[in-house]
Every structure is written in C-alpha cells, then in structure tokens.
Design a protein around this motif. Structure first.
Motif, PDB file in Angstrom:
ATOM      1  N   GLY A   9       0.812  -1.210   0.000  1.00 41.51           N
ATOM      2  CA  GLY A   9       0.000   0.000   0.000  1.00 41.51           C
ATOM      3  C   GLY A   9       0.846   1.261   0.000  1.00 41.51           C
ATOM      4  O   GLY A   9       0.515   2.245  -0.690  1.00 41.51           O
ATOM      5  N   TRP A  10       1.946   1.247   0.768  1.00 42.81           N
ATOM      6  CA  TRP A  10       2.821   2.424   0.804  1.00 42.81           C
ATOM      7  C   TRP A  10       3.421   2.688  -0.575  1.00 42.81           C
ATOM      8  O   TRP A  10       3.487   3.833  -1.028  1.00 42.81           O
ATOM      9  N   VAL A  11       3.872   1.632  -1.257  1.00 38.97           N
ATOM     10  CA  VAL A  11       4.428   1.799  -2.601  1.00 38.97           C
ATOM     11  C   VAL A  11       3.360   2.315  -3.553  1.00 38.97           C
ATOM     12  O   VAL A  11       3.601   3.229  -4.363  1.00 38.97           O
ATOM     13  N   ALA A  12       2.163   1.735  -3.458  1.00 42.20           N
ATOM     14  CA  ALA A  12       1.082   2.146  -4.362  1.00 42.20           C
ATOM     15  C   ALA A  12       0.724   3.618  -4.188  1.00 42.20           C
ATOM     16  O   ALA A  12       0.383   4.308  -5.160  1.00 42.20           O
TER      17      ALA A  12
ATOM     18  N   LEU B 183       5.914  -3.640  -8.752  1.00 40.56           N
ATOM     19  CA  LEU B 183       6.737  -3.055  -7.702  1.00 40.56           C
ATOM     20  C   LEU B 183       6.068  -3.199  -6.338  1.00 40.56           C
ATOM     21  O   LEU B 183       6.722  -3.542  -5.338  1.00 40.56           O
ATOM     22  N   ALA B 184       4.755  -2.962  -6.289  1.00 37.71           N
ATOM     23  CA  ALA B 184       4.026  -3.102  -5.030  1.00 37.71           C
ATOM     24  C   ALA B 184       3.971  -4.561  -4.584  1.00 37.71           C
ATOM     25  O   ALA B 184       4.105  -4.859  -3.389  1.00 37.71           O
TER      26      ALA B 184
ATOM     27  N   ALA C 112      -2.824   1.004  -9.433  1.00 40.18           N
ATOM     28  CA  ALA C 112      -2.066   0.106  -8.556  1.00 40.18           C
ATOM     29  C   ALA C 112      -2.852  -1.142  -8.175  1.00 40.18           C
ATOM     30  O   ALA C 112      -2.308  -2.041  -7.546  1.00 40.18           O
ATOM     31  N   ARG C 113      -4.100  -1.212  -8.557  1.00 37.81           N
ATOM     32  CA  ARG C 113      -4.923  -2.347  -8.157  1.00 37.81           C
ATOM     33  C   ARG C 113      -4.656  -3.556  -9.049  1.00 37.81           C
ATOM     34  O   ARG C 113      -4.335  -3.415 -10.238  1.00 37.81           O
ATOM     35  N   LEU C 114      -4.822  -4.741  -8.461  1.00 35.25           N
ATOM     36  CA  LEU C 114      -4.673  -5.963  -9.237  1.00 35.25           C
ATOM     37  C   LEU C 114      -5.778  -6.028 -10.286  1.00 35.25           C
ATOM     38  O   LEU C 114      -6.961  -5.859  -9.950  1.00 35.25           O
ATOM     39  N   PRO C 115      -5.450  -6.259 -11.540  1.00 36.33           N
ATOM     40  CA  PRO C 115      -6.468  -6.225 -12.597  1.00 36.33           C
ATOM     41  C   PRO C 115      -7.485  -7.347 -12.465  1.00 36.33           C
ATOM     42  O   PRO C 115      -7.165  -8.450 -12.004  1.00 36.33           O
ATOM     43  N   ARG C 116      -8.712  -7.052 -12.847  1.00 34.47           N
ATOM     44  CA  ARG C 116      -9.775  -8.063 -12.867  1.00 34.47           C
ATOM     45  C   ARG C 116      -9.552  -8.969 -14.074  1.00 34.47           C
ATOM     46  O   ARG C 116      -9.513  -8.497 -15.218  1.00 34.47           O
ATOM     47  N   ILE C 117      -9.431 -10.267 -13.839  1.00 33.62           N
ATOM     48  CA  ILE C 117      -9.064 -11.177 -14.930  1.00 33.62           C
ATOM     49  C   ILE C 117     -10.247 -11.519 -15.833  1.00 33.62           C
ATOM     50  O   ILE C 117     -10.050 -11.943 -16.972  1.00 33.62           O
ATOM     51  N   PHE C 118     -11.478 -11.358 -15.348  1.00 31.26           N
ATOM     52  CA  PHE C 118     -12.653 -11.664 -16.163  1.00 31.26           C
ATOM     53  C   PHE C 118     -13.445 -10.416 -16.527  1.00 31.26           C
ATOM     54  O   PHE C 118     -14.580 -10.509 -16.972  1.00 31.26           O
ATOM     55  N   GLY C 119     -12.853  -9.255 -16.315  1.00 26.25           N
ATOM     56  CA  GLY C 119     -13.549  -8.013 -16.612  1.00 26.25           C
ATOM     57  C   GLY C 119     -14.023  -7.335 -15.335  1.00 26.25           C
ATOM     58  O   GLY C 119     -14.079  -7.940 -14.255  1.00 26.25           O
ATOM     59  N   GLU C 120     -14.388  -6.080 -15.452  1.00 26.32           N
ATOM     60  CA  GLU C 120     -14.768  -5.285 -14.290  1.00 26.32           C
ATOM     61  C   GLU C 120     -16.067  -5.747 -13.648  1.00 26.32           C
ATOM     62  O   GLU C 120     -16.356  -5.394 -12.505  1.00 26.32           O
ATOM     63  N   SER C 121     -16.865  -6.548 -14.356  1.00 29.13           N
ATOM     64  CA  SER C 121     -18.136  -7.002 -13.794  1.00 29.13           C
ATOM     65  C   SER C 121     -17.965  -8.138 -12.801  1.00 29.13           C
ATOM     66  O   SER C 121     -18.907  -8.482 -12.080  1.00 29.13           O
ATOM     67  N   PHE C 122     -16.799  -8.750 -12.771  1.00 32.03           N
ATOM     68  CA  PHE C 122     -16.564  -9.898 -11.902  1.00 32.03           C
ATOM     69  C   PHE C 122     -15.468  -9.558 -10.893  1.00 32.03           C
ATOM     70  O   PHE C 122     -14.460  -8.933 -11.242  1.00 32.03           O
ATOM     71  N   PRO C 123     -15.630  -9.990  -9.644  1.00 29.98           N
ATOM     72  CA  PRO C 123     -14.685  -9.584  -8.591  1.00 29.98           C
ATOM     73  C   PRO C 123     -13.341 -10.307  -8.612  1.00 29.98           C
ATOM     74  O   PRO C 123     -12.402  -9.839  -7.973  1.00 29.98           O
ATOM     75  N   ALA C 124     -13.219 -11.443  -9.281  1.00 30.77           N
ATOM     76  CA  ALA C 124     -11.945 -12.178  -9.284  1.00 30.77           C
ATOM     77  C   ALA C 124     -10.865 -11.343  -9.962  1.00 30.77           C
ATOM     78  O   ALA C 124     -11.069 -10.783 -11.041  1.00 30.77           O
ATOM     79  N   HIS C 125      -9.710 -11.265  -9.302  1.00 31.12           N
ATOM     80  CA  HIS C 125      -8.618 -10.452  -9.823  1.00 31.12           C
ATOM     81  C   HIS C 125      -7.376 -11.311 -10.038  1.00 31.12           C
ATOM     82  O   HIS C 125      -7.411 -12.536  -9.868  1.00 31.12           O
ATOM     83  N   ALA C 126      -6.283 -10.660 -10.398  1.00 29.25           N
ATOM     84  CA  ALA C 126      -5.059 -11.387 -10.738  1.00 29.25           C
ATOM     85  C   ALA C 126      -4.462 -12.125  -9.555  1.00 29.25           C
ATOM     86  O   ALA C 126      -3.532 -12.919  -9.728  1.00 29.25           O
ATOM     87  N   GLY C 127      -4.978 -11.901  -8.363  1.00 28.36           N
ATOM     88  CA  GLY C 127      -4.478 -12.608  -7.200  1.00 28.36           C
ATOM     89  C   GLY C 127      -4.635 -14.115  -7.313  1.00 28.36           C
ATOM     90  O   GLY C 127      -3.785 -14.872  -6.832  1.00 28.36           O
ATOM     91  N   ILE C 128      -5.710 -14.585  -7.950  1.00 28.08           N
ATOM     92  CA  ILE C 128      -5.902 -16.033  -8.086  1.00 28.08           C
ATOM     93  C   ILE C 128      -4.871 -16.611  -9.048  1.00 28.08           C
ATOM     94  O   ILE C 128      -4.400 -17.738  -8.863  1.00 28.08           O
ATOM     95  N   VAL C 129      -4.482 -15.844 -10.059  1.00 27.97           N
ATOM     96  CA  VAL C 129      -3.403 -16.286 -10.952  1.00 27.97           C
ATOM     97  C   VAL C 129      -2.101 -16.369 -10.175  1.00 27.97           C
ATOM     98  O   VAL C 129      -1.328 -17.335 -10.311  1.00 27.97           O
TER      99      VAL C 129
END
Length: 381
Positions: free
Chosen positions: A125-128, A141-142, A210-227
């Motif tokens: 968060g500080w880096v972001a 980087l974050a 700085a946010r992790l991108p949504r992997i299925f589009g902005e309509s779905f909450p899953a983000h790159a964290g699962i990748v």
C-alpha cells in the motif's frame, strides 16, 4: 483399497464430511420450523422430516448459489458471478496457506501469518500510494515490496529460532502484536500511511493503476491474485519436490538431528524457510490491499486470513495441491456463507463453526478412523 483407506487424504475428506454433518445438525437446531415439528414428532413424523428436508435444502442451496452458481439469476453474468467471488476470497487463503504449510514441512509452526500479512499489505500500500508510475510498473513493484516485507518479518522469527533457540510459536505470536501496532501507528500518522487530512486509522484509497487487474472483466470480482496463487502453488510444488532446497526443508522437518549429521545447516534452513513462507503470506496481504479491499490500508487488513491459513494448511496436509483445494473450499464457504445467512436465515457463524470442526477432526485422526471403522497403517502392515 486398504492402503487408500489408511492414508491421510481420506482422513481429510472424511473430516470435511463430518464437519458438514455436525454443521447440519446445528443448522437444524436453529430452525424454528424444525423445532416446532419436533414437538409432535411421534404424532406426525412426516411434518418433521419435511421441515428437516426444507431447512437443509434451503441452507445448502443458498450456499451453492452464493459460492458456485446462482441458479435463480436471469443472466449468465449474474449466474457465474458467485464462482468469481469464491476465487477472490480463495486467493489470499491459498497464498497464506502455502506460506504456513511450507514451514510445517520444515518442522516449524508458523502462526505469524497475521503480522506477515499486515507487513506485506502495508508495504504494498505504501508503494502504491507513494510511487508515481504507470500500472505496468507500479503493480509489480508493489507486489515485490509486499513479498519482501512479509519475507523479512517471517525471516526475523526464523533468525531468532536459529540463533537463540527461541520457540517459533512464541516469537510469531509476539511479532503479530508488534506488526499490528506498527501498522496501527502508521495509519494514524500523517506522512506515513494515514490519508491526508483524515483523522481515521486508515490510508487513502489505493489508486486505480495500482490495483490488481480483474481477470474476467470489471463485472466480476476475481482479480489477478488467483493467478498469483496458482503460480505460487506450482513454484512451491517444484521447490519441495524437485529442488535441493526442498529436500533440505523436508529433511529438517523429519529429523533435524539426522539432517545436521548429514551436513545440513539446520539454522540456515530455518531462516530460509521462514523467509520464503513469510514472503508467500506477504503476498496474501498484497491481495487484500490491492485486490480484495483496495479502499485503504487498516489494522484489520488481514481479516483473520492469517489464522485461517493454518486451517487451510492442515486440511491440505501441507501439500501444495492439497492447499489449493482447501483454499478453494474455504473461499467458497466464505462467499456462500453471506447468502446462506440472508436467504436461508442461517447464522453466518455456522460457517465458522464448520471450519473449526474441520480442524478438530483433522487433529484427531483416530476419532475419524473409529467413526468410519477405517484400517490403520499397523493393520495394513
């Protein structure tokens, strides 16, 4: 078949089954209609059986709709959204579970996940918030900052264990408190993490780039964290099963004295495994800070995941693939528990009870074997 039934995997699966069975009894005990029909059970047993069936169908139907597939939705987007919600909750559980499970394999009991998550999330968060860079540079980087911060905080416990013999359970518990109050101080101090002009114990909202991108589009909450979590599973599997470092980790976990006699530097191994484990847990904090709850860093950033990771690691038997499956299960329980509470009027705490029961049964394999009359390893021999 006897070998399968006497193994540890079947114990984990049956522990989940038993937890759901006991949880079902608790769900029935909280239902008004079930209690009412139980009062005249002998006179009209069909009423009681119908109430039991309706209660459990509504409860687990709501859990399924909230975690996997919403059968009552009218569009495909709304139908599949619960699955992506489960993936969002599962990502930090898998990462933190990998970090805890890796230390388990080396014979260390790392319960400092909360502190490592807080440090990792705060660093990310500080880096972001501090670095002015495009998203393609800022996000990696974050993420790197969060992994390094979590690794250093975990490595501190490993260093104290190696140099002084301090027990890692006591050390990591104390480090959890230290990390919490350091982050609490940071989010209450202007110029550190507190939002400019604010009096609340919270940082500013994470910038969009700085946010992790949504992997299925902005309509779905899953983000790159699962990748990130799936990649971490592959890396940890390779580390444990294909590398010399993993061999040393497992050797120290099985018998430190024999490992030392074979020329392994046990103290250095403790530090290394705690650094790697802490980095993985720190990535779980990054998931929380930049993906799941990007509305600001706070002392409650870990959301209990640091301790839930112990359950995930235990259920997964500290194996990467097992932790992946356990993380997905607990992510689904967390996502579906909200709809179960609202749609079926089931206390959301029932889901927490089921998780606790899973740990209870996993910690007591003889009890599970006795209930299902499973053969033991001695009987197999």
């Amino acid at each position: 078949m006897r070998e399968i039934l006497s193994g540890t995997t079947i114990i984990a699966l049956l522990s989940v089954l038993l937890a759901f069975l006991v949880g079902s009894l608790m769900i029935l005990a909280t239902d008004d209609r079930v209690r009412e029909t139980a009062g005249y059970l002998t006179a009209r047993p069909n009423d009681f059986l119908w109430a039991v069936r309706t209660c459990l169908t509504d409860a687990y139907g709501a859990l399924f709709r909230g975690a996997i597939w919403n059968t009552q939705a009218d569009t495909f987007e709304r139908q599949v959204r619960p699955l992506t919600e489960s993936l969002k909750y599962a990502a930090p559980l898998i990462l933190a579970g990998l970090g805890v499970g890796l230390t388990f394999r080396a014979g260390l009991f790392n319960i400092g996940g909360r502190g490592q998550m807080l440090f990792g999330g705060a660093a990310a968060g500080w880096v972001a918030l501090s670095v002015d860079a495009p998203g393609i540079v800022l996000v990696p980087l974050a993420v790197l900052a969060g992994a390094v911060a979590g690794g250093l905080w975990g490595g501190l416990a490993g260093l104290l264990k190696a140099r002084t013999g301090a027990h890692e359970v006591i050390v990591t518990i104390m480090l959890n408190y230290i990390a919490y109050y350091l982050v609490f101080y940071a989010v209450n101090t202007q110029g550190l993490l507190q939002a400019p002009g604010s009096t609340q114990a919270k940082s500013a909202v994470m910038p969009q780039e700085a946010r992790l991108p949504r992997i299925f589009g902005e309509s779905f909450p899953a983000h790159a964290g699962i990748v990130m979590a799936v990649l971490a599973v592959v890396v940890v599997w390779w580390l444990l099963n294909k590398s010399s470092y993993g061999f040393r980790f497992r050797m120290v976990g099985e018998n430190p004295a024999a490992a030392r006699a074979a020329g392994v530097n046990v103290g250095r191994t403790y530090v290394a495994v705690m650094v790697i484990g802490g980095a993985l847990v720190g990535l779980a904090g990054v998931n929380q800070a930049l993906g799941t709850v990007p509305d600001g860093i706070s002392p409650g950033l870990d959301a209990g995941i640091g301790f839930d990771a112990i359950t995930v690691a235990l259920l997964g038997r500290s194996r990467p693939l097992g932790i992946l499956a356990a993380g997905l299960l607990f992510g689904a329980l967390k996502a579906g528990g909200f709809l179960m509470a609202t749609a079926a009027s089931i206390p959301v705490d029932i889901v927490l009870v089921i998780q606790a029961l899973i740990v209870l049964f996993i910690a007591a394999p003889p009890l599970v074997r006795a209930i299902f009359r499973l053969p033991t390893k001695e009987a197999r021999a």
